[in-house]
Write an enzyme that holds these catalytic residues in place. Structure first.
Site, short mmCIF file in Angstrom:
data_model
loop_
_atom_site.label_atom_id
_atom_site.label_comp_id
_atom_site.label_asym_id
_atom_site.label_seq_id
_atom_site.Cartn_x
_atom_site.Cartn_y
_atom_site.Cartn_z
N GLY A 28 127.96 -67.80 24.82
CA GLY A 28 129.29 -67.75 24.21
C GLY A 28 129.81 -66.33 24.13
O GLY A 28 129.07 -65.35 24.32
N CYS A 29 131.11 -66.21 23.83
CA CYS A 29 131.73 -64.88 23.83
C CYS A 29 131.19 -64.00 22.71
O CYS A 29 130.87 -62.83 22.93
CB CYS A 29 133.25 -65.01 23.74
SG CYS A 29 133.85 -66.00 22.36
N TYR A 30 131.07 -64.55 21.51
CA TYR A 30 130.59 -63.73 20.39
C TYR A 30 129.12 -63.33 20.55
O TYR A 30 128.76 -62.17 20.31
CB TYR A 30 130.82 -64.44 19.05
CG TYR A 30 132.26 -64.48 18.65
CD1 TYR A 30 132.99 -63.31 18.46
CD2 TYR A 30 132.92 -65.70 18.46
CE1 TYR A 30 134.32 -63.34 18.10
CE2 TYR A 30 134.25 -65.74 18.11
CZ TYR A 30 134.95 -64.56 17.92
OH TYR A 30 136.27 -64.59 17.57
#
Length: 212
Positions: free
Chosen positions: A151-153
């Site tokens: 995921g991005c985070y």
């Protein structure tokens, strides 16, 4: 002396992640985009949904793993969580190497997955999947038949922290921010331009699905 192009499918090509994948893959010198799918827009040209991708001349198709598998070597699945699992399983069984952009295969510990997303339909495949942070697991990613895209985070946190991991003591606070496209294409009042322009706000504090 030409290089053989990798035939690639994007399953779920009309969401923001899928459309960005198509845009990047279309520019890759060793890739041939052969299939793009969308359940809601199947039968329509991709350019009807994303005008900037109309130059590719691709038509959107329904998700049919049997038909897709015969026309690609690799597939990216960009579907909502839960929806990817059966599609990925069917493609892998047909010999297609898959990169899942969603959350379905990011967890080896399915007790954690169950707490955040619900029961998993393919536990053996989840155990096999490689967490695809390339800088951390390049060799494993290169040989895997199933890669779970981070995921991005987590990516924004892990990239700077992994080189320091052996020196860290105690908890680490990470302040990450994303644009509103991360919330997807579904219409939401709190994602309207007038609500978000020149604004910043916290959300899902302490309960964000990228936390585990």
């Amino acid at each position: 002396m030409g290089t053989k192009l990798a035939r690639v499918a994007v399953v779920g090509a009309t969401g923001y992640s899928g459309a960005e994948l198509v845009r990047l893959l279309a520019r890759h010198p060793h890739v041939q985009l052969t299939v793009v799918t969308s359940e809601q827009a199947s039968g329509r040209p991709l350019g009807d949904v994303h005008r900037t991708l109309g130059f590719l001349g691709l038509n959107l198709e329904a998700v049919d793993p049997e038909a897709i598998a015969g026309r690609c070597d690799f597939a990216f699945t960009a579907l909502p969580h839960g929806a990817s699992t059966p599609v990925v399983a069917a493609l892998v069984a047909k010999g297609v190497r898959v990169i899942d952009v969603g959350a379905d295969f990011r967890f080896h510990d399915l007790n954690v997955y169950d707490r955040w997303y619900g029961p998993h339909g393919e536990p053996a495949l989840a155990a096999e999947a490689v967490y695809g942070l390339v800088e951390h697991a390049r060799a494993a990613v290169a040989s895997a038949r199933l890669v779970a895209n981070p995921g991005c985070y987590p990516t924004s946190a892990l990239m700077p922290l992994l080189p320091l991991a052996s020196h860290l003591r105690g908890p680490v606070l990470v302040d990450s921010k994303s644009g509103t496209s991360g919330a997807g294409r579904a219409a939401k009042v709190d994602q309207l331009f007038a609500e978000v322009t020149e604004n910043i706000r916290p959300y899902a504090v302490g309960k964000h699905r990228h936390q585990p």
